[in-house]
Design a protein around this motif. Structure first.
Motif, PDB file in Angstrom:
ATOM      1  N   UNK A  63       1.004  -1.072  -0.012  1.00  0.00           N
ATOM      2  CA  UNK A  63       0.044   0.037   0.232  1.00  0.00           C
ATOM      3  C   UNK A  63       1.201   1.229  -0.057  1.00  0.00           C
ATOM      4  N   UNK A  64       1.676   0.972   0.894  1.00  0.00           N
ATOM      5  CA  UNK A  64       2.920   2.420   0.847  1.00  0.00           C
ATOM      6  C   UNK A  64       3.298   2.559  -0.644  1.00  0.00           C
ATOM      7  N   UNK A  65       3.933   1.674  -1.334  1.00  0.00           N
ATOM      8  CA  UNK A  65       4.664   1.776  -2.493  1.00  0.00           C
ATOM      9  C   UNK A  65       3.612   2.224  -3.417  1.00  0.00           C
ATOM     10  N   UNK A  66       2.255   1.614  -3.537  1.00  0.00           N
ATOM     11  CA  UNK A  66       1.465   2.187  -4.450  1.00  0.00           C
ATOM     12  C   UNK A  66       1.083   3.632  -4.085  1.00  0.00           C
ATOM     13  N   UNK A  67       0.888   4.093  -2.952  1.00  0.00           N
ATOM     14  CA  UNK A  67       0.546   5.516  -2.669  1.00  0.00           C
ATOM     15  C   UNK A  67       1.695   6.513  -2.920  1.00  0.00           C
ATOM     16  N   UNK A  68       2.943   6.034  -2.691  1.00  0.00           N
ATOM     17  CA  UNK A  68       4.129   6.909  -3.010  1.00  0.00           C
ATOM     18  C   UNK A  68       4.120   7.161  -4.773  1.00  0.00           C
ATOM     19  N   UNK A  69       4.015   6.212  -5.288  1.00  0.00           N
ATOM     20  CA  UNK A  69       4.142   6.002  -6.926  1.00  0.00           C
ATOM     21  C   UNK A  69       5.520   6.609  -7.250  1.00  0.00           C
ATOM     22  N   UNK A 105       9.074   6.772  -9.108  1.00  0.00           N
ATOM     23  CA  UNK A 105       9.131   6.635 -10.434  1.00  0.00           C
ATOM     24  C   UNK A 105      10.080   5.203 -10.796  1.00  0.00           C
ATOM     25  N   UNK A 106       9.764   4.560 -11.716  1.00  0.00           N
ATOM     26  CA  UNK A 106      10.257   3.193 -11.955  1.00  0.00           C
ATOM     27  C   UNK A 106      11.891   3.208 -11.832  1.00  0.00           C
ATOM     28  N   UNK A 107      12.511   2.385 -11.336  1.00  0.00           N
ATOM     29  CA  UNK A 107      13.974   2.455 -11.325  1.00  0.00           C
ATOM     30  C   UNK A 107      14.561   3.058  -9.981  1.00  0.00           C
ATOM     31  N   UNK A 108      13.610   3.523  -9.209  1.00  0.00           N
ATOM     32  CA  UNK A 108      14.179   4.405  -8.113  1.00  0.00           C
ATOM     33  C   UNK A 108      14.652   3.188  -6.945  1.00  0.00           C
ATOM     34  N   UNK A 109      15.521   3.766  -6.231  1.00  0.00           N
ATOM     35  CA  UNK A 109      16.268   2.639  -5.334  1.00  0.00           C
ATOM     36  C   UNK A 109      15.492   2.723  -3.808  1.00  0.00           C
ATOM     37  N   UNK A 111       9.714 -11.661   0.817  1.00  0.00           N
ATOM     38  CA  UNK A 111       8.526 -11.023   0.183  1.00  0.00           C
ATOM     39  C   UNK A 111       8.621  -9.457   0.182  1.00  0.00           C
ATOM     40  N   UNK A 112       9.391  -8.737   1.042  1.00  0.00           N
ATOM     41  CA  UNK A 112       9.752  -7.455   1.194  1.00  0.00           C
ATOM     42  C   UNK A 112      10.808  -6.885  -0.077  1.00  0.00           C
ATOM     43  N   UNK A 113      11.562  -7.777  -0.367  1.00  0.00           N
ATOM     44  CA  UNK A 113      12.303  -7.718  -1.624  1.00  0.00           C
ATOM     45  C   UNK A 113      11.587  -7.846  -2.888  1.00  0.00           C
ATOM     46  N   UNK A 114      10.690  -8.767  -2.766  1.00  0.00           N
ATOM     47  CA  UNK A 114       9.590  -9.110  -3.815  1.00  0.00           C
ATOM     48  C   UNK A 114       8.758  -7.886  -4.291  1.00  0.00           C
ATOM     49  N   UNK A 133      10.903  -1.271  -8.582  1.00  0.00           N
ATOM     50  CA  UNK A 133      11.914  -0.437  -7.974  1.00  0.00           C
ATOM     51  C   UNK A 133      12.901  -1.305  -7.480  1.00  0.00           C
ATOM     52  N   UNK A 134      14.156  -0.761  -7.223  1.00  0.00           N
ATOM     53  CA  UNK A 134      15.322  -1.594  -7.061  1.00  0.00           C
ATOM     54  C   UNK A 134      15.710  -1.598  -5.286  1.00  0.00           C
TER      55      UNK A 134
END
Length: 429
Positions: free
Chosen positions: A67-73, A75-79, A89-92, A99-100
């Motif tokens: 949910x946090x990552x969906x909300x923050x949006x 950019x692809x490739x962000x670390x 699963x957290x890495x997945x 993201x990286x």
């Protein structure tokens, strides 16, 4: 095949009473007669108990992080800088969002330091995720200042660090995620609570979750029944010893069997399983468990570990343990009791023959693979690799002692003697 003793202490006990197991069954069955308003009211009561205006109740920590990552949006490739030791699963989840994950190496006490984080920060870095491991909890004051200075989000994974309602997360973190999954402290056999200190972020996460289907109480009831069977087996050293003997006679690796049985997710679409609202029965049981949580159980656990640590060889002291703090209120309650040994496989075998089913450090946790950075020269050549060498070395030699069990003096002496004999063999070699 070595002859196993009749009594074997399980590696982990379920931190839930039989009364609350039956209460969970009742709540699951009764939810069929409740309304949507009843569910909303139950969630409101839980939020009021935890942290009014800052709380989101989720199905799990995995659900919360997604949910946090969906909300923050981002950019692809962000670390995202992440504690080098975490659950797979957290890495997945990070990778599923394009993201990286970049591992932050750990100190000898399994904490994260500013010195290890600072060299990893780059223009594409967006957040820092710190996991409090083994039940200990580190201060985030310095990391909070660093994150603020570089305009980074600071998230903390408190899945292993619940210690009562006095601590609902570090004030420096934007998001603090707590788990009440099957083998966690104060378990409800599922469920997560998130403290979100950024109002706009909380609104966004809640808005996304509102579009989810609700986890069915029939599925929650199946989960309760599954773990009821496991609790029955693990609560008795005789029954648990019998199970391991049966598995060994059938050529089944009992370590893999127990780890797999403890997992809360089934095979299938991962995101589909975590993108659900918690069921009404789960919310009601979680509220009951938290409102009746007895923190003295943590003190008893800390006392058991201190007693064992006093007798362990010096090279096998629990990671992060500080003998000078014995009897004092600390930030460590050892959800797991991790010790370093020279040959984990041999030690695990010796302990099992002595009646203790310890677990390997990599049973549920992984070391996040290093991330290759592009050359600073911009010439297309590969640059540095962020390897978590200290974390890797630590986890290769870690085992978890079954300290949830209250051993009698004879069993405790047998545990210590077994470990001392292993240490003696290493010294002679």
């Amino acid at each position: 095949m070595a002859m196993l003793p009749q009594r074997i202490y399980a590696r982990k006990l379920f931190d839930i009473t039989w009364a609350d197991v039956f209460r969970g069954v009742y709540y699951s069955l009764a939810s069929g007669f409740s309304s949507a308003h009843d569910q909303e009211e139950a969630i409101e009561h839980l939020e009021e108990l935890w942290a009014p205006t800052q709380t989101l109740v989720t199905l799990s920590v995995r659900s919360a992080f997604d949910l946090f990552l969906q909300a923050c949006e981002f950019p692809p490739g962000s670390e995202i800088l992440i504690s080098a030791v975490t659950i797979p699963h957290m890495v997945s989840i990070i990778r599923l969002h394009g993201l990286v994950p970049v591992p932050i190496d750990l100190q000898p006490d399994a904490t994260v330091s500013v010195e290890d984080v600072l060299p990893l920060i780059r223009p594409q870095t967006t957040a820092i995720l710190v996991a409090h491991l083994f039940g200990q909890r580190q201060s985030l004051a310095d990391l909070g200042e660093l994150a603020k200075h570089h305009n980074l989000m600071l998230i903390e994974d408190c899945a292993q660090a619940f210690c009562g309602l006095d601590f609902k997360g570090s004030p420096e973190a934007s998001v603090s995620m707590f788990s009440f999954g099957p083998i966690k402290t104060c378990t409800s056999l599922a469920g997560g609570i998130v403290t979100v200190r950024v109002p706009q972020l909380l609104d966004a996460m809640r808005g996304i979750q509102s579009g989810y289907h609700t986890y069915r109480d029939t599925d929650y009831l199946k989960k309760i029944l599954k773990y009821t069977a496991m609790k029955t087996v693990t609560s008795s050293p005789f029954v648990y010893g019998g199970l391991i003997s049966i598995l060994q006679r059938r050529g089944i690796n009992h370590h893999q069997f127990v780890t797999s049985a403890s997992h809360s997710l089934a095979s299938g679409d991962f995101l589909q399983q975590i993108r659900l609202n918690p069921s009404p029965g789960l919310v009601r049981l979680l509220h009951h468990r938290l409102s009746h949580f007895d923190a003295t159980s943590l003190e008893r656990r800390a006392s058991r570990i201190a007693d064992i640590a006093d007798m362990l060889p010096a090279t096998m002291q629990p990671i992060g343990y500080n003998a000078s703090l014995r009897g004092k209120r600390t930030n460590c309650h050892y959800w797991l009791c991790p010790i370093r040994v020279q040959n984990p496989d041999v030690v695990l075998g010796d302990l099992l023959c002595a009646g203790f089913d310890a677990a390997a450090g990599n049973a549920t946790l992984i070391v996040v693979p290093g991330q290759t950075h592009a050359s600073a020269k911009g010439d297309g050549e590969e640059g540095s690799v962020s390897e978590a060498s200290k974390a890797k070395s630590m986890m290769e030699n870690v085992i978890y002692l079954p300290i949830d069990n209250s051993f009698d003096q004879t069993a405790t002496k047998r545990l210590i003697n077994t470990l001392a004999n292993v240490e003696s063999k290493v010294e002679k070699a």
